[in-house]
Design an enzyme around this catalytic site. Structure first.
Site, PDB file in Angstrom:
ATOM      1  N   GLY A 119      70.845  70.845 100.449  1.00 32.62           N
ATOM      2  CA  GLY A 119      71.714  69.697 100.622  1.00 32.62           C
ATOM      3  C   GLY A 119      72.802  69.625  99.584  1.00 32.62           C
ATOM      4  O   GLY A 119      73.993  69.581  99.903  1.00 32.62           O
ATOM      5  N   ASP A 120      72.453  69.596  98.301  1.00 33.56           N
ATOM      6  CA  ASP A 120      73.457  69.548  97.228  1.00 33.56           C
ATOM      7  C   ASP A 120      73.210  70.651  96.201  1.00 33.56           C
ATOM      8  O   ASP A 120      73.525  70.496  95.026  1.00 33.56           O
ATOM      9  CB  ASP A 120      73.442  68.181  96.554  1.00 33.56           C
ATOM     10  CG  ASP A 120      72.061  67.823  95.985  1.00 33.56           C
ATOM     11  OD1 ASP A 120      71.107  68.587  96.235  1.00 33.56           O
ATOM     12  OD2 ASP A 120      71.948  66.793  95.298  1.00 33.56           O
ATOM     13  N   GLU A 121      72.657  71.775  96.671  1.00 31.19           N
ATOM     14  CA  GLU A 121      72.341  72.897  95.792  1.00 31.19           C
ATOM     15  C   GLU A 121      73.207  74.102  96.149  1.00 31.19           C
ATOM     16  O   GLU A 121      73.367  74.435  97.324  1.00 31.19           O
ATOM     17  CB  GLU A 121      70.862  73.280  95.909  1.00 31.19           C
ATOM     18  CG  GLU A 121      69.911  72.170  95.439  1.00 31.19           C
ATOM     19  CD  GLU A 121      68.460  72.563  95.673  1.00 31.19           C
ATOM     20  OE1 GLU A 121      68.218  73.477  96.487  1.00 31.19           O
ATOM     21  OE2 GLU A 121      67.579  71.950  95.051  1.00 31.19           O
TER      22      GLU A 121
END
Length: 407
Positions: free
Chosen positions: A330-332
Site C-alpha cells: 500500500g505505502d511501501e
C-alpha cells in the site's frame, strides 16, 4: 436366341462408364477430401490457438485481480476487495469473479449483468474457473476465481466458420474443373496446400502462405486459404497484444505504473544471481510512508492516491537511469541500486526523504507534506539471499521510523 446371347443388352452398354469419367470422379473425390481436410485442419489450429490465448488471458486477469485484492485480504475488508476487483469488471470476456479468504470462505463475488451470447463456446473454452492464490510474505491469504464467457470469442469463431465454409464452397466449384486434369497435375498443387496446412497445424506458422500454383481454381482456393490465414494471423496479433497488456498489468502497479511485488521478486532474484556469478554489490532501500493513514482519513482516498503517485514520482526522480524502483504494498516501496563510486546509499536515502517532503497538491486544493522512513541493506554485507536482504532493510526502516518519531 444365339445373337441375343452373344451381345450385351443396350441398357447394360448405356450403364457402363468411361475411363475419363471414372478418373474425373476419382480425382474429384480425392481433391474435395484433401481440401476439406486442409480447411478443417486450419480451423482446428485456429480454435486451438484461440483456446490457448483465452486461457492465458484469463490467467493474467486472475493474477491482476490477485494483486488488486491483496491489500484488502490482509485486513479482511470485503468493501476494499470489491474495489480491488473493479478493474476486472471492465475487461470484456469476464463473466464472474469470486474472492475467498484463507479458509475458503467467500468474501465477495461479482457476476456480469450481460448475458452469455454462446454458452456452448463458454463450456468449450472455459469449462472451469481460473483460480489464483493470493500470497502475502510467502503465506496464502486468499484465493481469487475468474470465470470467462464467450463474448470476446464469438465474433472470431463466427468469422472463422464463415470463412471456412466459403473456402469449402469455392473449392467445391473449383474441383469440378480440376477433376478433368490428370492426377499428377492435381496432386502437386494440393501438396503445396497440404504443406501449408501441415505447418499451420504443427508449428502454428500463421505466416505461411499458399504460393501461386498455375491453376486458376486452386489459385483461387489458395487465395481463400491465405485470406483465412491472414485473419488467423490478425487474431493471433490481437491476442498477443491483449496478452502483453494483461502481462504488463499483472507486473505493474495500476496506480503508480511502477513494477509490483511480483516484478520486484523476479528482479531481485536476477540481481542476486548476477552478483553471485559476476561479482558486484548492490543496495536495497526499503521505503515506507510515515502516517499515511492520516492522509486517507483526513483528506479521502483520492488524496491518498495523489500522495502515493507523487511519492512514487519523486522516488523515481531521485534515481539514475538503470536503477530499479517498485511499489510492493500500500505505502511501501523498494529501490535497488548498484553500488559504485557514484552511489552512496545513505546519501540517496537522504535525497529521497528530502524530495518526498516537498508539498503535494491534493485534488481538493489542499497541500500535504509526506514523509518516509528508509532502511538500507547491502548485498552481500547484510544478506546473501532475498529473504535476508528484505529482513535487514525492513529492520533498518523501522529503526529509521523510530528515530523520526523521537525527533
Amino acid at each position: 436366341m444365339t445373337g441375343s446371347g452373344s451381345h450385351p443388352p443396350a441398357e447394360r452398354i448405356g450403364a457402363r462408364t468411361t475411363l475419363q469419367k471414372l478418373l474425373s470422379r476419382f480425382h474429384f473425390g480425392i481433391t474435395l477430401f484433401a481440401v476439406a481436410l486442409s480447411g478443417l485442419t486450419i480451423l482446428l489450429a485456429g480454435v486451438t490457438a484461440l483456446r490457448g490465448y483465452a486461457d492465458r488471458n484469463m490467467e493474467l486477469a486472475a493474477r491482476l485481480g490477485a494483486y488488486g485484492v491483496e491489500p484488502a485480504l490482509v485486513f479482511n475488508d470485503p468493501v476494499a476487495v470489491r474495489e480491488g476487483l473493479e478493474p476486472l469488471t471492465r475487461i470484456p470476456g469476464i463473466a464472474r469473479l469470486r474472492v475467498l479468504d484463507d479458509v475458503g470462505k467467500p468474501l465477495t463475488q461479482w457476476t456480469s449483468p450481460a448475458a452469455d451470447p454462446a454458452p456452448i463456446l463458454t463450456r468449450i473454452f472455459f469449462p472451469r474457473p481460473f483460480a489464483v492464490t493470493v500470497q502475502r510474505n510467502g503465506s496464502a491469504i486468499g484465493t481469487i476465481e475468474v470465470w470467462g464467457d464467450s463474448s470476446t470469442l464469438i465474433d472470431y469463431v463466427r468469422i472463422g466458420l464463415l470463412a471456412g465454409l466459403g473456402c469449402l464452397l469455392i473449392t467445391a466449384f473449383g474441383t469440378i474443373f480440376l477433376a478433368r486434369r490428370f492426377e499428377y497435375e492435381l496432386v502437386k498443387p494440393l501438396n503445396e496446400i497440404a504443406t501449408v496446412a501441415h505447418d499451420v497445424r504443427l508449428h502454428r506458422r500463421f505466416d505461411k502462405r499458399v504460393q501461386p500454383l498455375g491453376i486458376a481454381e486452386l489459385d483461387r482456393l489458395g487465395g481463400d486459404i491465405n485470406a483465412l490465414l491472414d485473419e488467423l494471423q490478425g487474431w493471433q496479433g490481437n491476442m498477443e497484444s491483449e496478452r502483453a497488456m494483461l502481462a504488463h498489468r499483472a507486473t505493474h502497479d495500476t496506480l503508480t505504473a511502477m513494477p509490483n511485488r511480483d516484478a520486484f521478486d523476479e528482479h531481485l532474484g536476477q540481481r542476486i544471481e548476477t552478483a553471485e556469478t559476476r561479482g558486484g554489490r548492490f543496495a536495497l532501500l526499503f521505503i515506507d510512508a510515515d502516517n499515511f493513514k492520516a492522509a486517507n482519513d483526513n483528506f479521502g482516498h483520492a488524496a491518498g492516491d495523489a500522495v502515493l503517485v507523487a511519492v512514487s514520482a519523486r522516488i523515481k526522480e531521485s534515481l539514475r537511469k538503470g536503477d530499479f524502483a517498485a511499489r510492493i504494498g500500500g505505502d511501501e516501496f523498494i529501490v535497488i541500486v548498484e553500488l559504485d563510486n557514484d552511489v552512496d546509499p545513505e546519501g540517496l536515502a537522504s535525497r529521497i526523504r528530502t524530495s518526498v517532503a516537498e508539498p503535494v497538491l491534493l485534488p481538493g486544493g489542499e497541500t500535504y507534506r509526506a514523509a518516509v522512513s528508509v532502511g538500507v541493506a547491502t548485498f552481500p554485507d547484510n544478506g546473501s539471499d532475498a529473504t535476508a536482504l528484505l529482513t535487514a532493510a525492513d529492520a533498518a526502516m523501522y529503526a529509521d521510523k523510530l528515530t523520526n518519531r523521537s525527533r
